[in-house]
Design an enzyme around this catalytic site. Structure first.
Site, PDB file in Angstrom:
ATOM      1  N   LYS A 119       0.842  -1.200   0.000  1.00 35.70           N
ATOM      2  CA  LYS A 119       0.000   0.000   0.000  1.00 35.70           C
ATOM      3  C   LYS A 119       0.871   1.242   0.000  1.00 35.70           C
ATOM      4  O   LYS A 119       1.848   1.313   0.771  1.00 35.70           O
ATOM      5  CB  LYS A 119      -0.922  -0.009   1.230  1.00 35.70           C
ATOM      6  N   SER A 155      -9.869   2.177   2.357  1.00 39.06           N
ATOM      7  CA  SER A 155      -8.930   2.904   1.525  1.00 39.06           C
ATOM      8  C   SER A 155      -7.897   2.032   0.801  1.00 39.06           C
ATOM      9  O   SER A 155      -7.326   2.468  -0.188  1.00 39.06           O
ATOM     10  CB  SER A 155      -8.174   3.915   2.394  1.00 39.06           C
ATOM     11  N   SER A 168     -10.357  -0.007   6.568  1.00 38.37           N
ATOM     12  CA  SER A 168      -9.674   0.121   5.280  1.00 38.37           C
ATOM     13  C   SER A 168      -8.986  -1.148   4.787  1.00 38.37           C
ATOM     14  O   SER A 168      -8.523  -1.190   3.658  1.00 38.37           O
ATOM     15  CB  SER A 168      -8.636   1.251   5.328  1.00 38.37           C
TER      16      SER A 168
END
Lengths: 495, 484
Positions: free
Chosen positions: A78, A159, A183
Site C-alpha cells: 500500500k 482505503s 480500510s
C-alpha cells in the site's frame, strides 16, 4: 500450472520443491501487472526491475538454504508505507515525487523474510475513503463484475483499494494494507479476500504515513486465511521506534488457523443487526453462525450497546488526529510546493493545491472539533464514548471468545454511487469502525456471494492480542464456505 | 522592601509572574536521537523525526524525563507520577510537524517554591505553579538573504522545561533574584546550563499593575526576554506603560508584547483577538508518562547538595552571615573554592577575602573562578602567612595583587620582595623614635590631649617600615614611648 493462481502457501511449497523459481513466479506476476494494471489502476507505482532483482535474490537464498518464510513471494505494498528509494505518495498530490530515504518497519520485516515487492498500490488519499475514489492517482476498478452487468465499473472499497484489487486479480499473492476504520476489512469483503487488522500495537506504525495515529493499524490481504496469517506473522513484532508498539511475543498464526472452533463461544452482537440491512447479508451472517455451530462452537447473543455511537465518534477522533498529522505537509521541506508571497500564502496555496476534497473536508472537521469552545463538546466527549466502546468489548469478551458480524452492509458498489453524500459513504464502515476504536483484532473472510454474484465478507472480532482465535474462526468459515468463484478480471483473463 | 511606582493618581504595585524556558542538558533530543550541541553547523543535528518526515514517530528520551524530575525535586515541587504529552498545533516554518509536543493538562511537575534572597538581606518565597517538558522549535534566520528566510532545525526538538511561577513577584529586583536563584538551582542540578546569552534559558514575563489591596488587573505577556537585566527593565517599562494607560482613564488590553532594549520599551506583538487557537489534544503517538515512585526516590537520593541547604550549612558550620553565605553558594565552583580555602582556617576571614578582594580581582581581570591565577590553595596559603604572623594584613593585600598578576605562590612573593613582617622590637623602636623626632609639633599636640594623633603615629611608623611592621608590636612600642 498457473503460477498466479497459487496461494502463498502453495507457492512457497513449489519454490521449496524447485517446481519453479522465484524469478518465474515473480515474472508471471509482473506480466499480470503489465496486462491488468492499465485497466485496474491497482498500482500507483510498479517496480518490475526491483521485483525481479529481489526474486533473483530469493532464488539464491532458496539455493543456499537461507530463504526466509516469504522468499520469492510477490506482494503489493500500500502506498502509505514508506519504501526506501521508491516513491511514496499516500495517494496524494501533496507528496509529489517524495522518495523516502527509509523503509517502514513492516515492509522491512517482509523484506527480511524474503518477500518481493511488485510496487506501490493505490489508495484513497491519505487513506481517507471507502471506495478508492479519493486517490489523486485515479480510481481503482474492482476485478469483480455484477452478473449480467459487465459494463458497470465497481469500486474495490477503500482505503486499501489498490491492494485488494491487486490480490483479487492475481497480480499480487498478498498485499499490505492499513486499517483506520475498516480500510483492510471493507475492501477485503468487497473483493472476496481475507483481510486481517491485528491488535493495535502488534504491527509498528513507524514509516507508515499517518492518518489517525490512535486508529491506524497496518495489516494484510491475501486470498486465504492461512496466507494472511503468514503475512501477519512476518509483519508483526515489537518496534522500539513506535511508542505504541507493544513488546509481546508474536504467536504462531499459521498453527492457530488449524485450531478449529470446538468449545469456543461466539458472540452475536445484536446492535449489528442494522435497520435496512439487505436480507442476503443477514442470511449469510446466519449461515456463518450455522457453520461455526456445526464445527462445535456455541453461539451466544451479546450486546455492545455503544456500537451505535461508533461511527459518529470515529468521525470526530479520526479527523481530529488527521488535522494535526497532516500539518507537516506544508511545502517547506519535501513534497509539493506552490509559491506564495509570504509564508502564510505558501501554506495556503500548497495545501489548497496539494490536498483533495475529502482530505480537506476531514482536516476542516478535525480542526473544528479541536477548536477552543468545541473541544469539550466534540473531541473530549468522543474520547469518553471511545472508552465506553472499549468497555463494551471488555464486557463481552468476558463471556465469549470471538464475535461474528457482517463486514459491510452491502457488496461492492459502482463508481459514482454514494459519491454525492459523504455520510452515505461513511456508513460503509459502520461495522468495522468499533474494532478500530477498541484496538481489538478483526478480520474479514469471504463467505458467499450476493444476488448479483458479488462477494460478501463476514467479520471475526477477537480479544486484544488474540489474533489466534480470529484466525481459527475465520479458517472454519473459509473451509465451510468453500468460496471458489473467481473475479471476472484476473491474471490470464484480460479482455 | 516594598517596590511601588508613583503615578499621578497614587502608588501602583507591580504583579509579575515568569515563564522560564530552560533547555534541558541531555545528549539527544526529547523525542529523537539527534545531538543537541550548541553552535554546530546549521541543520547538522536533525533527524528524520525532527524534520517531520512522513511516518516518523517520537520516542521519549528517558534522560530528559529524569532531568525534569531532578529539577522538580530541586524546586521542592510535587512530582506527578502520571503525566501526559499533548500536541500544541500551529503553523510555522521552523516547526516542521506543525505541532509542538508539550504538556498542557497534566505536567510532570506540579506546585513548588523557590526562596530568593534580596540584596537588603530579606528573603521572599516565590511559588512555582508547574514545570512541564516540551520541544523547542527550530530557528528562522531572516537576515541571511534579501528575499528568503533560512531555517536551522538543529534546535528543533531539543527538550525544554517550561517553569511557570505564581504571580508572586512584586518588583524588578525580585524578578532578577528569582531568575538568578532558579539559574543557580538548575546549574547545581546539572539540568540546564542557564546561559541566557546562548538562549538556553529564556523568560516570558507576565506583568500587571494594581493599587495595593486590589484584585489582579489585566496582564500583558512580554515574550522571549533573553537576559536578567532585560527582564528587570522590561518589567519596569511595561508596568510604567500600564500605569499611564490606567491613569489616562483607559483599559489595558491583554496581549503579547516584545521588549525593545534599545528604546527600553515594550511594543505590541499580537492582541488577544489574534491569539493562536493551539487546539491542544493528547499526542496519540505517545503513551501517558507513568513514573515509578522508586525511580523518583532514587533520583532524589542522588541529587547534589542544593544551594539552600549549602547556605544553611555555611551559616551553621562556618559562622557566615546569611548574605555572605548566599553569595558564596550562587555557583557550585565558588562554594567549593570557599570550602577549600576555609578548611582548617578562619572561615569568616576566608569569606571576606573571597567576596572582597578575590571577586574584585576576577571582575577587574575579566577572569572566572576556573581561569583565575589565584587558586583556592594559594589563597589559603596567603591566609596561613597572615595567621602565623609572617605578614600582616596590609602586606597581604600587596601579596594578593602580586598573586593576581603573576600566579606565584604567596610565600615566594614574600620571600622575593622581602615582605616578611618585622617583629624585631629594636628596629621598631628605632622607627618609633625617628617618627617622633621628625614630628615634634604633632607630638606636642598629642601630649596636650589630642589622642587621635596616635593613629597618625602608627601610620607614620608603618610607612617608615615600608608597611612590614607587626601592627601589634608597633602599637605596643608607640604606646610605651608616648606614655613616658
Amino acid at each position: 500450472m498457473t503460477l498466479t493462481g497459487l496461494s502463498i502457501a502453495e507457492a512457497r511449497a513449489g519454490l521449496d520443491a524447485r517446481d519453479f523459481s522465484a524469478v518465474e513466479l515473480v515474472q508471471a506476476h509482473v506480466d499480470a501487472a503489465a496486462a491488468l494494471n492499465p485497466r485496474l489502476n491497482a498500482f500507483i507505482t510498479l517496480t518490475p526491475e526491483l521485483a525481479l532483482a529481489q526474486a533473483a535474490g530469493a532464488d539464491a537464498a532458496l539455493g543456499d538454504g537461507s530463504a526466509g518464510p516469504l522468499a520469492g513471494i510477490p506482494l503489493g505494498i500500500k502506498d502509505l508505507f514508506c519504501t526506501k528509494g521508491v516513491r511514496t505518495t499516500a495517494g496524494s498530490r501533496i507528496l509529489d515525487d517524495f522518495v523516502p530515504p527509509y523503509e517502514s518497519t513492516v515492509t522491512a520485516n517482509l523484506l527480511r523474510d524474503g518477500a518481493v515487492f511488485l510496487g506501490k498500490t493505490n489508495l484513497d488519499e491519505f487513506a481517507m475513503g471507502s471506495s478508492n475514489m479519493t486517490s489523486a492517482f485515479g480510481p481503482v476498478e474492482n476485478p469483480w463484475k455484477r452478473a449480467g452487468d459487465p459494463g458497470a465499473v465497481l469500486v474495490p472499497g477503500g482505503s486499501s483499494g489498490g491492494s485488494a484489487a491487486a490480490v483479487a486479480a492475481r497480480i499480487a499473492m498478498g498485499a499490505t494494507g492499513t486499517d483506520t476504520g475498516g480500510s483492510i476489512r471493507q475492501p477485503a469483503a468487497l473483493c472476496g479476500l481475507a483481510g486481517i487488522k491485528p491488535t493495535y500495537g502488534r504491527c509498528s506504525r513507524w514509516g507508515v504515513v499517518a492518518f489517525a495515529s490512535s486508529l491506524d493499524h497496518p495489516g494484510a490481504f491475501a486470498r486465504t486465511v492461512q496466507d494472511s496469517a503468514m503475512l501477519l506473522q512476518s509483519m508483526a513484532g515489537f518496534d522500539p521506534r513506535d511508542s505504541t508498539s507493544v513488546d509481546r511475543p508474536v504467536p504462531d498464526y499459521a498453527a492457530a488457523c488449524r485450531r478449529g472452533v470446538r468449545g469456543l463461544r461466539i458472540g452475536v452482537p445484536r446492535e449489528y443487526r442494522a435497520d435496512g440491512m439487505p436480507e442476503e447479508v443477514d442470511r449469510l451472517w446466519r449461515q456463518g453462525l450455522d457453520w461455526l455451530r456445526a464445527a462445535g462452537a456455541t453461539i451466544v447473543d451479546v450486546s455492545l450497546p455503544h456500537t451505535r455511537y461508533g461511527l459518529a465518534t470515529y468521525y470526530i477522533v479520526a479527523p481530529a488526529e488527521a488535522s494535526s498529522n497532516l500539518a507537516r505537509y506544508d511545502g517547506v521541506r519535501f513534497g509539493h510546493r506552490e509559491p506564495g508571497h509570504d509564508l502564510t500564502e505558501l501554506y495556503e496555496h500548497t495545501r489548497a493545491a496539494g490536498f483533495g476534497e475529502e482530505v480537506k473536508r476531514r482536516i476542516l472537521i478535525g480542526t473544528y472539533v479541536l477548536s477552543a469552545g468545541y473541544y469539550d463538546a466534540y473531541y473530549l466527549r468522543a474520547q469518553k464514548v471511545r472508552t465506553l466502546i472499549l468497555h463494551d468489548f471488555d464486557q463481552v469478551f468476558a463471556e465469549v471468545d470471538a464475535l461474528l458480524t457482517p463486514t459491510t452492509p452491502n457488496a461492492a458498489f459502482a463508481q459514482g454511487e454514494k459519491m454525492d453524500d459523504p455520510v452515505a459513504m461513511y456508513l460503509n464502515d459502520v461495522f468495522t469502525v468499533p474494532a478500530n476504536m477498541a484496538g481489538v483484532p478483526a478480520m474479514s473472510v469471504p463467505a458467499g456471494l450476493d444476488g448479483q454474484g458479488l462477494p460478501l465478507g463476514l467479520q471475526v472480532i477477537g480479544r486484544s492480542w488474540d489474533e489466534e482465535t480470529v484466525f481459527a474462526v475465520a479458517q472454519v468459515i473459509e473451509d465451510a464456505a468453500g468460496f471458489s468463484v473467481l473475479p471476472a478480471l484476473r491474471a490470464g483473463v484480460v479482455r | 522592601m516594598t517596590y511601588t511606582l508613583q503615578g499621578s493618581t497614587g502608588t501602583w504595585e507591580i504583579v509579575c509572574g515568569l515563564e522560564v524556558h530552560a533547555q534541558v542538558i541531555s545528549r539527544s533530543k526529547l523525542f529523537s536521537g539527534a545531538a543537541t550541541d550548541f553552535g554546530s553547523e546549521p541543520n547538522s543535528q536533525v533527524s528524520l523525526v525532527d524534520a517531520a518526515f512522513p511516518g516518523m514517530l517520537p520516542v521519549l528520551n528517558e534522560e530528559c524525563v529524569a532531568q525534569a524530575v531532578r529539577t522538580g525535586l530541586g524546586l521542592n515541587a510535587q512530582i506527578n507520577l502520571n503525566s501526559r504529552f499533548d500536541r500544541k498545533n500551529y503553523f510555522y516554518a521552523d516547526l516542521p510537524s506543525g505541532y509542538q509536543i508539550s504538556q498542557f493538562e497534566q505536567p510532570i511537575v506540579g506546585r513548588g517554591e523557590v526562596e530568593v534572597e534580596l540584596p537588603d538581606g530579606s528573603a521572599r518565597r516565590i511559588g512555582i505553579t508547574r514545570l512541564h517538558l516540551e520541544q523547542d522549535a527550530g530557528k528562522s534566520l531572516h537576515d541571511q538573504d534579501p528575499s528568503r528566510s533560512f531555517i536551522d532545525l538543529n534546535r528543533c526538538g531539543v527538550a525544554l522545561m517550561e517553569i511557570v511561577s505564581e504571580p508572586d513577584i512584586r518588583s524588578p529586583e525580585e524578578a532578577g533574584a528569582y531568575l538568578r536563584k532558579l539559574r543557580t538551582v538548575l546549574r547545581y542540578l546539572g539540568t540546564c546550563d542557564g546561559n541566557m546569552d546562548e538562549g538556553s534559558m529564556r523568560a516570558d514575563v507576565n506583568v500587571s499593575v494594581r493599587h495595593a489591596g486590589e484584585p489582579f488587573r489585566t496582564r500583558c505577556e512580554v515574550k522571549n526576554v533573553n537576559s536578567i537585566r532585560f527582564v528587570m527593565l522590561a518589567i519596569e517599562a511595561e508596568a510604567r506603560r500600564q500605569v499611564e494607560i490606567w491613569e489616562a482613564g483607559q483599559e489595558v488590553h491583554q496581549e503579547t508584547r516584545l521588549f525593545d532594549p534599545a528604546r527600553n520599551e515594550t511594543r505590541s506583538m499580537r492582541s488577544k483577538e489574534d491569539a493562536h487557537d493551539y487546539r491542544y489534544f493528547p499526542d496519540p503517538d505517545l503513551l501517558p508518562l507513568v513514573l515509578e515512585q522508586g525511580w523518583v526516590a532514587r533520583l532524589k537520593a542522588s541529587l547534589p547538595e542544593l544551594p539552600d541547604a549549602k547556605r544553611a550549612r555555611f551559616v551553621r558550620d562556618y559562622g557566615l552571615t546569611p548574605y555572605d553565605a548566599a553569595v558564596l553558594v550562587a555557583e557550585q565552583s565558588i562554594a567549593a573554592f570557599f570550602e577549600t580555602v576555609a578548611s582548617g582556617r578562619n572561615a569568616r576571614l576566608a569569606a571576606n577575602w573571597i567576596t572582597g578582594d578575590f571577586f574584585a580581582a576576577l571582575n577587574r581581570t575579566g577572569r572566572t573562578i576556573e581561569t583565575s591565577p589565584v587558586t583556592a590553595e594559594t589563597l589559603g596559603a596567603l591566609l596561613d602567612l597572615m595567621a602565623d604572623g609572617t605578614i600582616n594584613g596590609r602586606i597581604a593585600k600587596e601579596v594578593f595583587e602580586a598573586m593576581v598578576d603573576t600566579g606565584a605562590a604567596p610565600a615566594d612573593i614574600v620571600q622575593q620582595r622581602g615582605l616578611r613582617q618585622v617583629t624585631d622590637t629594636g628596629a621598631i623602636d628605632d622607627a618609633v623614635n625617628a617618627v617622633l623626632a621628625a614630628n615634634p609639633d604633632k607630638l606636642a599636640e598629642y601630649r596636650s590631649g589630642k589622642d587621635k594623633l596616635f593613629g597618625f603615629f602608627v601610620g607614620q611608623v608603618m610607612k617608615a617600615m615600608a608597611g612590614r611592621g607587626n601592627p601589634a608590636l608597633v602599637n605596643e612600642a608607640l604606646r610605651a614611648r608616648l606614655s613616658v
